[in-house]
Design a protein around this motif. Structure first.
Motif, mmCIF file in Angstrom:
data_model
loop_
_atom_site.group_PDB
_atom_site.id
_atom_site.type_symbol
_atom_site.label_atom_id
_atom_site.label_comp_id
_atom_site.label_asym_id
_atom_site.label_seq_id
_atom_site.Cartn_x
_atom_site.Cartn_y
_atom_site.Cartn_z
ATOM 1 N N ASN A 199 16.719 38.373 -8.550
ATOM 2 C CA ASN A 199 16.332 38.505 -7.089
ATOM 3 C C ASN A 199 15.104 37.431 -6.665
ATOM 4 O O ASN A 199 14.095 37.812 -7.641
ATOM 5 N N ARG A 200 15.165 37.027 -5.335
ATOM 6 C CA ARG A 200 14.391 35.599 -5.397
ATOM 7 C C ARG A 200 13.051 36.814 -4.504
ATOM 8 O O ARG A 200 13.328 37.625 -5.003
ATOM 9 N N HIS A 201 12.149 36.272 -4.847
ATOM 10 C CA HIS A 201 10.365 37.369 -4.548
ATOM 11 C C HIS A 201 10.168 36.183 -3.577
ATOM 12 O O HIS A 201 9.333 35.446 -2.583
ATOM 13 N N LEU A 202 10.174 37.398 -2.057
ATOM 14 C CA LEU A 202 9.759 36.637 -0.893
ATOM 15 C C LEU A 202 8.728 38.185 -0.424
ATOM 16 O O LEU A 202 8.665 38.937 -0.116
ATOM 17 N N SER A 203 7.118 37.690 -1.087
ATOM 18 C CA SER A 203 6.320 38.454 -0.434
ATOM 19 C C SER A 203 6.025 39.261 0.620
ATOM 20 O O SER A 203 7.058 38.417 2.232
ATOM 21 N N GLY A 204 6.204 40.565 0.667
ATOM 22 C CA GLY A 204 6.290 41.174 1.649
ATOM 23 C C GLY A 204 7.574 41.386 2.463
ATOM 24 O O GLY A 204 7.744 42.328 2.889
#
Length: 622
Positions: A187-192
């Motif tokens: 799964n992608r990483h999106l900060s916050g």
């Protein structure tokens, strides 16, 4: 692999003992002229290396006939690695040893009796093209630690990858893991916003104990056995293309991507052709059953090359629902976009089945029944017209919130995600009269104009009769009639697409995989498995013909009564209108064709001439 001096030979030797497979040092296979050139401090060019690389490739191919081997070689360029792994790419795993220039230079200067001097190290670093798909290990670790890291990485590979951990992605992941498969999760990483999604998901369920979680694309792809099998569980549309481009640099020839979303079949064909040109297999797989089906066993409709399907078949069939004979509700549909096409039509049939139940609800409400009473009536329908959608409708009607039924508190605006729209477009493009699907879609569109409907209700008063003169039995028979016409139209659309696109679809097998797991599973669908073994047109089956003729008086009575009482039943109405227009030897289309010839000179054929000749008339001269 790696630049000279990283310790390839030392690590290769230790690893060969650890894995009990032969070891070969690529330097031992350099021809004399290459060794002489390097001894003079002259770097090798691509022409010098070609024969040497081909020799090592032949060595690897020969060793693979037994149990494989370890070969150490600088392999600095991607083109070199392509030559080295020619014809055996799916059996090759690269280990990239990496370190700082200073550390490696020091090691080379301490090495004695080697033809390679530290003077050539800069040229090696400038030549180096780091591999995207490799086990990358820092040489600052001790040799024994490096070997342990490599062994762990080699053993820590997954059989199947899930890209995208939304509701469906998570359910399919748990389903696969529960069947004993080693899987990787991305799964992608999106900060916050989206952080550690895969890790947290893995830790939430015990069946995912051995799953490998990632938010780094290279690590995810490298964790998979070759040929890689990756199922994309992302929203349909441009995001699918973005994900494909994101993955492509990390994929190898023969890898398989599976789109498990509700993609448009035309886009699936485009992606199929595009990835075929890249030597990557693409499977467009329709998945029906919702969140619960994905977890416990969905109906799966994969379309793509048969050889690619065979490689993912064990995974898809293991997680699919099982039919009455314990066979998986998953089968190879056909090539290109066929899997997503049949899933699209499945959803179109679903639109109608839902609308018909909504119309039954409306009629029974107009007869003075509350939701509990309607649920009890529908329970009685299960003996002759049972289906998954009928069962969930009963549950919905019995759900209360406080003193009222929850269904009464739900805004009467029905949404859609596009598949009904696509099916209606497809039926128009293919020239097949799947009128009930279009009618169900437009009923949803009408529902969305809530404010305008409220305004219209003030000007065009309706007088629904709470004492509607209909029996529960007549409504049931009308419901059964309409469902037969719906299934005829849906399967007729699939059959036309099969012929038009040369898909060779098997309607009986398609009905079979729709007998469990999917939203439109029903007793009637189970009966169609046998019907489609002898005909592709259910309106030619003698048993169905007899049933339609038996039910026809009820549908006429129900539709007439509802129209007179101003109760909107577009799908019930359309079912009998369709049959009345279809089951007629001579229609009014002769007048339409005459009109077309009058204003557009479109010509016409005559019933008293069977030569297929076309005529045109000057209609103004009487």
């Amino acid at each position: 692999m790696g630049v000279s001096g990283v310790g390839k030979s030392t690590i290769g030797n230790l690893l060969s003992k650890e894995l009990s497979i032969p070891f070969f040092d690529g330097d031992d296979y350099h021809p004399k002229e290459n060794i002489l050139k390097m001894s003079k401090g002259e770097p090798l060019n691509d022409t010098d290396r070609l024969g040497w690389l081909q020799t090592l490739n032949k060595l690897a191919i020969q060793q693979l006939k037994d149990k494989g081997c370890i070969i150490v070689c600088s392999a600095l360029k991607e083109s070199y690695r392509t030559i080295l792994s020619a014809t055996i790419k799916n059996s090759t795993k690269w280990v990239f040893l990496t370190g700082s220039f200073e550390l490696i230079e020091k090691r080379i200067n301490e090495r004695k009796g080697h033809f390679m001097s530290s003077d050539l190290l800069k040229s090696q670093f400038s030549t180096l093209e780091e591999p995207k798909n490799a086990i990358k290990v820092a040489i600052s670790l001790t040799p024994n630690t490096i070997v342990k890291v490599i062994r762990k990485e080699l053993e820590n590979t997954a059989e199947f990858g899930l890209f995208g951990l939304g509701v469906m992605g998570k359910s399919l992941s748990r389903n696969l893991a529960s069947k004993g498969f080693n899987i990787s999760l991305f799964n992608r990483h999106l900060s916050g916003k989206e952080e550690d999604v895969a890790v947290n998901f893995k830790n939430e369920f015990k069946e995912l104990a051995t799953a490998l979680p990632f938010d780094d694309i290279a690590s995810f792809v490298n964790s998979l056995q070759k040929p890689r099998k990756i199922m994309l569980m992302v929203n349909a549309g441009k995001i699918v293309d973005h994900v494909i481009e994101y993955l492509l640099p990390f994929l190898d020839e023969g890898d398989i991507l599976i789109d498990g979303g509700n993609s448009n079949y035309n886009k699936t064909k485009e992606r199929f052709d595009y990835l075929t040109s890249k030597h990557i297999h693409f499977i467009g797989a329709g998945v029906s059953g919702g969140e619960e089906g994905a977890l416990k066993g969905p109906s799966i409709m994969p379309g793509g090359h048969k050889e690619a399907y065979k490689k993912v078949q064990p995974f898809l069939e293991a997680i699919a629902a099982k039919d009455a004979n314990n066979m998986p509700c998953c089968t190879h549909i056909g090539t290109e976009g066929s899997g997503h096409f049949v899933k699209m039509v499945h959803n179109g049939i679903e639109y109608v089945e839902m609308q018909l139940l909504a119309e039954v609800f409306l009629m029974l409400t107009a007869m003075g029944n509350n939701p509990d009473q309607i649920a009890t009536i529908l329970e009685g329908y299960k003996d002759t017209a049972n289906s998954y959608l009928l069962e969930i409708t009963i549950d919905i009607l019995r759900k209360k919130e406080g003193d009222d039924w929850l269904v009464n508190k739900i805004m009467d605006k029905a949404g859609n995600k596009g598949t009904g729209n696509w099916t209606t477009i497809a039926t128009a493009e293919l020239g097949v009269p799947s009128t009930m699907i279009a009618s169900a879609l437009f009923a949803r569109y009408i529902s969305f104009f809530k404010d305008e409907r409220i305004a219209a209700s003030k000007h065009f008063s309706t007088t629904t009769d709470a004492n509607l003169d209909l029996s529960v039995a007549a409504i049931l028979e009308a419901y059964q009639f309409a469902r037969i016409i719906n299934h005829y139209q849906g399967f007729r659309l699939i059959d036309e697409a099969s012929a038009r696109y040369n898909w060779g679809l098997n309607l009986s097998e398609l009905a079979r995989i729709w007998t469990n797991g999917c939203i439109i599973r029903s007793d009637f669908m189970s009966g169609l498995v046998k019907t489609f073994k002898t005909t592709n047109n259910i309106l030619t089956d003698k048993d169905i013909i007899s049933t339609i003729n038996t039910l026809k008086p009820s549908i006429k009575k129900v539709v007439a009564a509802c129209i007179l009482n101003e109760i909107p039943i577009p799908n019930f109405s359309e079912s009998i209108n369709f049959l009345n227009g279809f089951a007629v030897a001579n229609s009014s289309a002769n007048l339409i064709q005459a009109q077309r010839d009058y204003f557009g000179a479109h010509t016409y054929q005559r019933i008293d001439n069977n030569t297929n000749k076309f005529y045109h008339t000057d209609w103004k001269n009487h």
